[in-house]
Design an enzyme around this catalytic site. Structure first.
Site, PDB file in Angstrom:
ATOM      1  N   CYS A 144      47.616  43.182  44.020  1.00  0.00           N
ATOM      2  CA  CYS A 144      46.376  41.907  44.825  1.00  0.00           C
ATOM      3  C   CYS A 144      46.495  41.221  46.184  1.00  0.00           C
ATOM      4  O   CYS A 144      45.882  41.655  46.762  1.00  0.00           O
ATOM      5  CB  CYS A 144      46.066  40.775  43.479  1.00  0.00           C
ATOM      6  N   HIS A 264      44.324  34.036  46.189  1.00  0.00           N
ATOM      7  CA  HIS A 264      45.819  34.279  47.240  1.00  0.00           C
ATOM      8  C   HIS A 264      45.040  33.832  48.657  1.00  0.00           C
ATOM      9  O   HIS A 264      44.292  34.348  49.640  1.00  0.00           O
ATOM     10  CB  HIS A 264      46.103  35.839  46.765  1.00  0.00           C
TER      11      HIS A 264
END
Ligand code: A2P
Length: 361
Positions: A144, A264
């Protein structure tokens, strides 16, 4: 010519009949997002199979407005499946992905099991979408943190070249799965009530040594390697080189877990090969595929995880030139780690595969 006609024909068959899809890890945080993304994208499935461990057999999972029953992920479950989206951890992928391929499925694997395998394309569609067509049954979804970073850096890499990347990540709990989300939420409630927070999940390491994430930051994601970097950090190093097909890019990461549920964030410093004009570079970023530039210091506008959660794009802001180096650039990059960082990237690969070649059988 004949090959093109047969491809067109295959595509028409897919559009009319749909594709048989399986989601492995359908009860998990990413699996659930994969299902939601298939629904959101109106993915042309004929059948959708939801697979998980024995523990979940018989559970009902919502697919749009309907619920489907979860089945056990066994080799036989892949009979007739065209595309299998895997997100049940590396061990499950190592065991079952070859079984799915042997039964004719294209596997799009979100685990790290095959990412660095030379025969497995590691694909971020906006960056190296063409690579997916060289697959031999398995296509890997990158980590990710790597995905959002390479999407943001792609226009810069293409125009100016990149010599070095120094990146610090601020990663959400959801990247460690649904148990980590629960632990963060429970921990926050416990702290606010003046109680001791439970710490049983994070960090995921070799030792059974855990720390609370609520009101805390953990500078460890995954296990430590011999060189002092964590496995997560080394994924960013190795996967970035593989995706850009450039072994010379130097990547220095520090990955930290922060008490955010979804999204994130990354502070990225880049040293380009050629000097750049900042206004021109910003225009390149604005035109970049999959990127939304949100960068207006005068209005205090910059990307944030709360806003990025639920979105498919990568958000870029705080774009500024190094004070002393005309090849140095700082960026703040935010994306939904479960969507662009996992589920959406996987579904996007599946969409591109179908658009090009039919169901892959
Ligand atoms: P289950 O719910 O049955 O354990 P997360 O990372 O969010 O915790 O999700 C992990 C996913 O991987 C879940 O759907 C989980 O299913 C699935 N999973 C875990 N172990 C296995 C296994 N041995 N076979 C198939 N799926 C598994």
């Amino acid at each position: 010519m004949a090959r093109r006609r047969s491809r067109c024909l295959e595509r028409m068959v897919v559009l009319v009949q749909g594709v048989n899809v399986a989601v492995v890890g359908a009860t998990g945080a990413v699996g659930q997002a994969m299902i939601a993304t298939l629904v959101r994208r109106n993915f042309p499935w004929a059948t959708l199979k939801l697979l998980a461990s024995k523990r979940s057999v018989g559970k009902r999972v919502m697919v749009g407005e309907h619920s489907l029953t979860v089945e056990e992920a066994t080799p036989e479950a892949f009979a007739g499946v065209d595309i299998a989206l895997f997100s049940a951890g590396g061990d499950v992928s190592l065991k079952l992905a070859p079984e799915a391929v042997a039964r004719g499925a294209l596997v799009i694997d979100n685990s790290c099991a095959y990412r660095m395998h030379p025969d497995v394309p590691l694909v971020v569609p906006e960056v190296n979408g063409k690579d997916l067509f060289a697959h031999k049954g398995i296509i890997a979804n990158p980590n990710c943190s790597t995905i959002q970073m390479v999407v943001a850096l792609n226009p810069i890499y293409r125009k100016y070249g990149i010599k070095r990347i120094i990146v610090s990540t601020y990663q959400a709990a959801s990247g460690a799965g649904s148990r980590a989300i629960d632990e963060l939420r429970d921990g926050a409630l416990a702290m606010l009530a003046g109680e001791e927070p439970r710490a049983e999940v994070l960090p995921v390491g070799k030792l059974a040594r855990h720390y609370p994430l609520a009101f805390n930051i953990l500078p460890q994601i995954d296990v430590f390697e011999e060189n002092g970097y964590t496995k997560e950090e080394m994924k960013m190093v190795n996967e970035t080189k593989k995706i850009f097909h450039d072994a010379d890019i130097s990547v220095t990461p520090t990955a930290a877990r922060v008490p955010v549920v979804y999204g994130h964030s990354e502070a990225v410093y880049v040293e380009t090969v050629k000097p750049f004009d900042l206004a021109e570079l910003k225009a390149e970023l604005r035109a970049g595929e999959g990127i939304v530039v949100k960068d207006d210091p005068a209005l205090q506008e910059y990307p944030q995880p709360l806003e990025a959660a639920g979105q498919l794009e990568v958000f870029v802001g705080r774009i500024r030139k190094d004070l002393d180096d005309d090849r140095g650039l700082s960026l703040w990059v935010v994306a939904d780690n479960i969507l662009k960082g996992a589920a959406w990237n996987a579904v996007q690969i599946a969409e591109r595969w179908i658009a090009r070649d039919g169901a892959g059988r």
